[in-house]
Design an enzyme around this catalytic site. Structure first.
Site, PDB file in Angstrom:
ATOM      1  N   TYR A 159       0.960  -1.327  -0.249  1.00 19.37           N
ATOM      2  CA  TYR A 159       0.039  -0.106  -0.075  1.00 19.37           C
ATOM      3  C   TYR A 159       0.879   1.207   0.151  1.00 19.37           C
ATOM      4  O   TYR A 159       0.609   2.185  -0.840  1.00 19.37           O
ATOM      5  CB  TYR A 159      -0.955   0.175   1.203  1.00 19.37           C
ATOM      6  CG  TYR A 159      -1.532   1.433   1.340  1.00 19.37           C
ATOM      7  CD1 TYR A 159      -2.773   1.545   0.744  1.00 19.37           C
ATOM      8  CD2 TYR A 159      -1.085   2.337   2.308  1.00 19.37           C
ATOM      9  CE1 TYR A 159      -3.644   2.756   1.011  1.00 19.37           C
ATOM     10  CE2 TYR A 159      -1.914   3.534   2.196  1.00 19.37           C
ATOM     11  CZ  TYR A 159      -3.049   3.538   1.660  1.00 19.37           C
ATOM     12  OH  TYR A 159      -3.637   4.854   1.889  1.00 19.37           O
TER      13      TYR A 159
ATOM     14  N   ASP B 129      -8.305  -3.012  -1.350  1.00 17.89           N
ATOM     15  CA  ASP B 129      -9.516  -2.023  -1.727  1.00 17.89           C
ATOM     16  C   ASP B 129      -9.079  -1.068  -2.677  1.00 17.89           C
ATOM     17  O   ASP B 129      -9.917  -0.664  -3.390  1.00 17.89           O
ATOM     18  CB  ASP B 129     -10.259  -1.883  -0.780  1.00 17.89           C
ATOM     19  CG  ASP B 129      -9.526  -1.050   0.344  1.00 17.89           C
ATOM     20  OD1 ASP B 129      -9.944   0.172   0.552  1.00 17.89           O
ATOM     21  OD2 ASP B 129      -8.755  -1.658   1.265  1.00 17.89           O
TER      22      ASP B 129
ATOM     23  N   LYS C 264     -11.247  -8.658   5.366  1.00 16.76           N
ATOM     24  CA  LYS C 264     -11.798  -7.316   5.756  1.00 16.76           C
ATOM     25  C   LYS C 264     -12.567  -6.887   4.518  1.00 16.76           C
ATOM     26  O   LYS C 264     -12.004  -6.486   3.508  1.00 16.76           O
ATOM     27  CB  LYS C 264     -10.948  -6.144   6.188  1.00 16.76           C
ATOM     28  CG  LYS C 264     -11.266  -4.988   6.353  1.00 16.76           C
ATOM     29  CD  LYS C 264     -10.330  -3.818   6.821  1.00 16.76           C
ATOM     30  CE  LYS C 264     -11.033  -2.282   6.898  1.00 16.76           C
ATOM     31  NZ  LYS C 264      -9.991  -1.387   7.123  1.00 16.76           N
TER      32      LYS C 264
END
Length: 521
Positions: free
Chosen positions: A263, A298, A370
């Site tokens: 990330y 995501d 998640k």
């Protein structure tokens, strides 16, 4: 788990093997290096805290001092131990003396190596005992309180003022939230230091500081006792201070941390070398502390199309899993991430989203996945938004996700108000309670849309992982393969803080972590 998607186990094995090979190659690179953040983290775990007269954190002061003197590649513990033995002081007062200019590491006399090793191991044992004690506290709370059914309901607070965050967090818990995430102030991931003390001003969130962690932990414990259930606390263990924030979270008993191997590279332009080394150390701390990590796949779907890029999410989940395993993190602490981010106007889009969520569940059966809500295609139409969130909640419960970040009908308008959170929690409770056993009752049509979609995504993810293995992780990142973002190995922020370890590098905290996690030293 029997596959409802009729997945080919041979393709799953190929994908996992490719991800494992990628992680093995990177592990060799990581083990040869340290960073300024790793060394600052070590100091924090040895008990060093506070700031100097200019409000610079003492771990920064000491590590920068050692870096400028050319000593850091040997590990900061070696030199702090020498100073402690020479002066008879503890790590905190040695650090204060360095900050005040009363002690210079280069002026220390030679100290017997056996003495340095013995003291370092004692300090590391004390650090591990502190982490274990906080983990035992959590276990005690969980044993005493009711177990909540998955998916746990996760909501955010983001006022910028930690005291107001605590008020809103208590309110959300009383409304039914299981997890409170304190959104971090915009840009903190790019700071190469951790702010000190409680903070009351932030931008889009609240600064992650140890004092703020303590304030929120106490607030949630208080309301948890009132409600008779444990309220989980989440924050952000990412950016240039990734391992330091992991250590602070371990000390203050956080339960979840946003922590991803890729990330920071992709979405904050942090140097790849720096990120890979830092995530390794941070995840060992998270594992020892019993903290569940939440990965950020995501985010890929905010910059790339969710239909076309679905396989990159799955590939990244495999990669994050393998990096986590090499840091001793068990699957039950891997909150691997994904999201419902397809354009809602696509015909059969719900079926595609369901396929993706079920695919993640079957590939990682032990992970508390998640699941992130719709954001990219939310509009000012709060009624449609509320329906989108209801469909998201339906999939989350149906496919047995572990952590459900609840969507807000005002997502496209402003940071959620308390009333927005209430409606989001009410939506999730209604949908999930009414469909609790749906996933156990429903089978998917053989060769139907859902099965074909999941099989296609898995096959494409497997091919991507095998391509990454052949090309190498660094070249893959430079080519923009993930999230359509291009990150060269020598670019980004923080590269100057990466060092090759000297032959006599000494970090007894790392050794103690690896031993406790049953990793080969």
């Amino acid at each position: 788990m029997a596959s409802k998607l009729d997945l080919d186990s041979r393709i799953i094995d190929r994908a996992r093997q490719a991800a494992s090979d990628i992680a093995d190659t990177m592990d060799a690179f990581i083990r040869e290096r340290t960073t300024v953040a790793v060394e600052r983290t070590t100091l924090r775990l040895l008990g060093v805290d506070g700031v100097d007269e200019d409000d610079v954190p003492l771990p920064n002061v000491v590590v920068d001092h050692a870096l400028e003197a050319g000593l850091l590649a040997e590990g900061i513990t070696r030199h702090i131990a020498r100073a402690m033995i020479h002066t008879g002081r503890d790590a905190q007062t040695v650090s204060e003396a360095i900050a005040e200019g009363d002690l210079t590491l280069t002026d220390l006399p030679l100290i017997d190596e056996a003495q340095i090793q013995e003291l370092g191991q004692e300090l590391a044992a004390e650090a591990m005992a502190r982490i274990a004690a906080r983990r035992a506290e959590r276990d005690d709370f969980l044993d005493r309180f009711e177990k909540r059914p998955a998916p746990l309901h996760y909501v955010i607070v983001a006022t910028g003022n930690i005291y107001e965050d605590a008020v809103q967090a208590r309110t959300a818990a009383r409304q039914g939230a299981d997890i409170i995430a304190v959104i971090r102030s915009t840009g903190q991931s790019l700071l190469d230091f951790v702010p000190y003390g409680p903070t009351t001003e932030g931008f889009g969130g609240t600064y992650a500081t140890q004092a703020n962690f303590k304030i929120m932990r106490e607030a949630l414990d208080e309301v948890g006792e009132e409600l008779g259930r444990y309220i989980h606390l989440c924050n952000y263990c990412s950016g240039l201070c990734m391992p330091e924030i992991a250590a602070m979270g371990a000390i203050e008993r956080l339960d979840m941390m946003l922590n991803d191997a890729l990330y920071g590279i992709l979405f904050r332009d942090i140097n790849p070398q720096r990120t890979f080394v830092d995530q390794y150390f941070s995840r060992m701390i998270n594992s020892a502390a019993g903290i569940v990590i939440n990965t950020g796949e995501d985010n890929y779907l905010t910059t790339a199309d969710a239909v076309e890029a679905a396989h990159t999410v799955t590939a990244s989940q495999f990669i994050n899993e393998q990096f986590a395993l090499r840091s001793g993190l068990p699957p039950v602490q891997m909150g691997l991430g994904h999201a419902m981010e397809m354009d809602p106007t696509i015909e059969n889009g719900f079926l595609f989203e369901l396929a993706q969520a079920q695919l993640a569940r079957e590939l990682f059966p032990e992970a508390p996945l998640k699941y992130m809500p719709p954001t990219k295609y939310m509009t000012g139409n709060i009624f449609r938004g509320h329906i989108q969130d209801a469909l998201f909640n339906l999939i989350g419960g149906w496919t047995g996700q572990g952590i459900q970040l609840l969507g807000m009908m005002t997502e496209a308008m402003h940071t959620p108000h308390m009333g927005d959170r209430y409606l989001a929690i009410e939506n999730a409770h209604y949908v999930m309670n009414n469909t609790r056993q749906l996933g156990e009752e429903i089978e998917f049509k053989s060769g139907g849309i859902i099965q074909r979609r999941a099989q296609q995504v898995l096959a494409e993810a497997c091919q991507l992982l095998e391509d990454v293995r052949e090309k190498g992780m660094f070249d893959t990142l430079a080519a923009g393969t993930f999230a359509d973002v291009f990150r060269p190995v020598d670019g980004g922020k923080g590269l100057s803080g990466v060092l090759r370890r000297a032959p006599d590098y000494f970090n007894p905290v790392e050794d103690a972590l690896r031993e406790s996690l049953d990793l080969t030293i």
